[in-house]
Design an enzyme around this catalytic site. Structure first.
Site, PDB file in Angstrom:
ATOM      1  N   HIS A   1       1.630  -5.335  -5.424  1.00 55.05           N
ATOM      2  CA  HIS A   1       2.132  -3.980  -5.182  1.00 55.05           C
ATOM      3  C   HIS A   1       3.076  -3.512  -6.280  1.00 55.05           C
ATOM      4  O   HIS A   1       3.198  -2.320  -6.529  1.00 55.05           O
ATOM      5  CB  HIS A   1       2.788  -3.891  -3.802  1.00 55.05           C
ATOM      6  CG  HIS A   1       1.771  -3.795  -2.731  1.00 55.05           C
ATOM      7  ND1 HIS A   1       1.328  -4.881  -2.046  1.00 55.05           N
ATOM      8  CD2 HIS A   1       1.044  -2.739  -2.289  1.00 55.05           C
ATOM      9  CE1 HIS A   1       0.384  -4.504  -1.206  1.00 55.05           C
ATOM     10  NE2 HIS A   1       0.191  -3.211  -1.328  1.00 55.05           N
TER      11      HIS A   1
ATOM     12  N   GLU B   1     -10.391  -2.885   5.156  1.00 56.59           N
ATOM     13  CA  GLU B   1      -9.885  -3.819   4.138  1.00 56.59           C
ATOM     14  C   GLU B   1      -9.971  -5.268   4.596  1.00 56.59           C
ATOM     15  O   GLU B   1      -9.411  -6.157   3.957  1.00 56.59           O
ATOM     16  CB  GLU B   1      -8.465  -3.453   3.703  1.00 56.59           C
ATOM     17  CG  GLU B   1      -7.464  -3.283   4.812  1.00 56.59           C
ATOM     18  CD  GLU B   1      -6.090  -2.824   4.315  1.00 56.59           C
ATOM     19  OE1 GLU B   1      -5.811  -2.866   3.115  1.00 56.59           O
ATOM     20  OE2 GLU B   1      -5.284  -2.417   5.168  1.00 56.59           O
TER      21      GLU B   1
ATOM     22  N   ASP C   1      -7.189  -5.437  -0.714  1.00 53.07           N
ATOM     23  CA  ASP C   1      -7.185  -6.478   0.321  1.00 53.07           C
ATOM     24  C   ASP C   1      -8.595  -6.931   0.665  1.00 53.07           C
ATOM     25  O   ASP C   1      -8.815  -8.105   0.951  1.00 53.07           O
ATOM     26  CB  ASP C   1      -6.460  -5.974   1.578  1.00 53.07           C
ATOM     27  CG  ASP C   1      -4.954  -6.143   1.438  1.00 53.07           C
ATOM     28  OD1 ASP C   1      -4.525  -7.183   0.905  1.00 53.07           O
ATOM     29  OD2 ASP C   1      -4.216  -5.229   1.823  1.00 53.07           O
TER      30      ASP C   1
ATOM     31  N   CYS D   1      -9.553   3.887  -1.394  1.00 52.67           N
ATOM     32  CA  CYS D   1      -8.186   4.118  -1.890  1.00 52.67           C
ATOM     33  C   CYS D   1      -7.613   2.890  -2.580  1.00 52.67           C
ATOM     34  O   CYS D   1      -6.491   2.921  -3.067  1.00 52.67           O
ATOM     35  CB  CYS D   1      -7.264   4.604  -0.781  1.00 52.67           C
ATOM     36  SG  CYS D   1      -7.034   3.395   0.522  1.00 52.67           S
TER      37      CYS D   1
HETATM   38  C1  PEP Z   1      -5.822  -1.982  -0.403  1.00 55.82           C
HETATM   39  O1  PEP Z   1      -5.633  -3.049   0.181  1.00 55.82           O
HETATM   40  O2  PEP Z   1      -6.786  -1.771  -1.162  1.00 55.82           O
HETATM   41  C2  PEP Z   1      -4.867  -0.858  -0.243  1.00 55.82           C
HETATM   42  C3  PEP Z   1      -5.133   0.344  -0.697  1.00 55.82           C
HETATM   43  O3  PEP Z   1      -3.684  -1.132   0.355  1.00 55.82           O
HETATM   44  P1  PEP Z   1      -2.510  -1.952  -0.337  1.00 55.82           P
HETATM   45  O4  PEP Z   1      -2.855  -2.150  -1.785  1.00 55.82           O
HETATM   46  O5  PEP Z   1      -1.266  -1.165  -0.167  1.00 55.82           O
HETATM   47  O6  PEP Z   1      -2.509  -3.222   0.429  1.00 55.82           O
HETATM   48 MG    MG Z   2      -4.174  -3.186   1.773  1.00 57.05          MG
END
Ligand code: PEP
Ligand code: MG
Length: 545
Positions: free
Chosen positions: A188, A430, A454, A501
């Protein structure tokens, strides 16, 4: 000149002084003291300094975030003067003859423990505060810098690693770049660098030495190279590279206001991912059609206690209003794993990515969840909001969420507060489980958004946080692409739309594949929106592959 190599997280060139961020040492040493009275004096002095720090912090908070939010600092000041708290520290120093750091640490832990077991929600929340002030005094005693990275001039932040909670607190206008010894490109922190449009290089290793603190450096985020005390020739070369980038960017500006449509007429929505309200400017500047992922957990990460319903409402309302009718998809709290927040008091886990996180926390501690949902529904009256739930693995979770939503709506109705009745409700796809039951899930929600970050981690059984596994973390794996297709087909079977996303949405080598799969929306970092629009407009799906 030293040349360091790492992994590129986000392109761009930055030149500036390095500020080496040293993390506070969290282990408090215990030792016996000869002169107990002198030790008590040392503590009293540290307490006074801490109090002054809080006074300054209060003034800063007052100016930046307003009186209501600054009040928490006053609570800390009051705690610092609490007689029971002070008496406990004094007793430990005088009766046990031990150092002040230890006495403060033990007292802080004891008081936090007492607060966290209280029934009263307000008192429960004070556990994190008492730990915070104790840590502050310990830092003063050990002559460590304040935890927050502070600086006056724009700098290149260097660190061994940065947690998302540390990154989110950076003053984005003053960070030219960040460079770290460790870190994975899928973490992140890396995602935040992309969202914040900051050139970043991670995984440099031990070559990134602390002695570089204060030195001039040049970061080439495109190639993952850092030059310490760069030679004139390199500075010139990079200036040219930077100019070329600026020219490319300028060309993309011409795409503003244009449609995301392929040569043969297929349209797709291109939205942006954000970490908070500060990113909205970049969303509008890059002409995104909406916000496809608002990572609401960053509202929690940048604070030292739970954001209240009012605070959350103010943020969601602001985003909804700023986007003026464009779609804003807010994802509910996705805390846990690498996104740790002290005041949640989450247990240490063997496998945090598979642990107590995201929707699992919300469905366990329903008051946290309902507070957020109330804030979201209230904000729905001010724009085009949708809500999305993370880490779904079963139909039962979705059904339970819908029951809780019903309760929240009924409560709001009773109090006469206005909200939008038919808010779109979606889920993140995910987990492999969600893909495999996506036909059932599609019948219960309005849309899907695929979290490829994920989904890759869980499908390939590869920890996205582990830098050693970066070369195995392959979101292009056939299994992932097949899963995206399955989810897309199931969504469409029931007339629902589906987006992506995760970071893969911005991978231009897959844009055509996603268009052919029938993906309806791609949500990417604001800075990638126009480049993606360009790619879509260059694509011709009528040509066979
Ligand atoms: C993902 O897992 O692709 C996602 C968009 O959520 P995050 O990266 O915040 O876990
Ligand atoms: Mg995620």
């Amino acid at each position: 000149m030293y040349v360091l190599k790492g992994k590129s997280v986000f392109g761009g060139i930055a030149v500036g002084k390095i500020l080496f961020y040293k993390k506070p040492k969290d282990k408090i040493k215990l030792y016996k003291v000869e002169d107990k009275t002198a030790e008590l004096e040392r503590f009293n002095l540290a307490k006074e300094i801490s109090f002054k720090q809080l006074e300054e912090l209060y003034e800063k908070a007052l100016a930046e975030v307003g009186e209501a939010n600054a009040m928490i600092i006053q609570v800390h000041q009051m705690m610092l003067e609490d007689l029971d708290y002070l008496e406990s520290i004094k007793n430990i120093i005088l009766t046990q003859g031990v150092n002040a750091e230890y006495a403060v640490g033990v007292t802080g832990d004891n008081f936090a423990q007492i607060f966290s077991t209280m029934d009263d929600e307000y008192m429960k929340e004070r556990a994190a505060d008492v730990l915070d002030i104790s840590n502050r005094i310990v830092r003063v005693l050990s002559k460590e810098e304040d935890n927050k990275i502070q600086f006056m001039e724009p700098v290149i932040i260097a660190a061994d690693d940065l947690a998302p909670s540390e990154t989110i607190q950076l003053d984005k206008n003053k960070v030219l770049s960040f460079i770290t010894m460790e870190g994975s490109t899928n973490s992140h922190t890396a995602i935040l660098a992309r969202t914040m449009n900051i050139p970043a290089v991670i995984g440099i290793g031990k070559d990134l030495a602390e002695e570089f603190d204060g030195k001039l450096a040049l970061v080439d985020g495109f190639t993952g190279t850092v030059y310490i005390e760069p030679e004139e020739a390199i500075l010139k070369e990079m200036e040219i590279k930077k100019q070329k980038e600026e020219e490319k960017k300028a060309l993309l500006q011409e795409l503003k206001g244009k449609e995301n449509v392929t040569k043969d007429g297929k349209k797709i929505n291109i939205y942006a991912n954000v970490g908070g309200t500060l990113d909205i400017g970049a969303v509008l500047l890059n002409d995104a059609g909406g916000i496809g992922l608002f990572r609401s957990e960053f509202l929690y990460l940048e604070k030292e206690s739970f954001p209240s319903e009012e605070e959350q409402f103010a943020s969601y309302k602001y985003v909804a209003e700023s986007m003026a009718g464009k779609k804003v998809i807010i994802r509910t709290l996705d805390i846990g794993a690498d996104k740790q927040v002290g005041y949640f008091n989450l247990p240490r886990e063997e496998n945090p990515a598979l642990g107590f996180r995201a929707i699992r926390i919300c469905l366990t501690d329903k008051e946290i969840f309902k507070t957020q949902l109330r804030a979201l529904y209230r904000a729905s009256a001010y724009g085009n909001l949708s809500i999305m739930f993370p880490m779904i693995t079963s139909l039962e979770e979705v059904l339970e969420i819908k029951e809780i939503i019903k309760e929240v709506k009924a409560e709001l109705k009773q109090t006469g507060i206005g909200f939008k009745e038919d808010l779109e409700i979606g889920i993140m796809i995910e987990t492999p489980a969600a893909v495999m039951i996506s036909d059932e899930l599609a019948q219960e929600v309005d849309f899907f958004s695929i979290g490829t970050n994920d989904l890759t981690q869980y499908t390939l059984a590869i920890d996205r946080q582990n830098p050693k596994l970066d070369k195995f973390y392959n979101p292009h794996h056939k299994a992932i692409l097949k899963m995206i297709q399955i989810a897309a087909d199931n969504a469409h079977k029931y007339g629902k739309w589906i987006g992506i996303c995760g970071e893969l949405a911005g991978d231009l080598s897959l844009t055509e594949t996603f268009l052919r799969m029938g993906i309806d929306e791609l949500s990417v970092s604001p800075a990638l929106v126009l480049g993606l629009r360009n790619k879509v407009r260059e694509t011709n799906l009528s040509k066979s592959i």
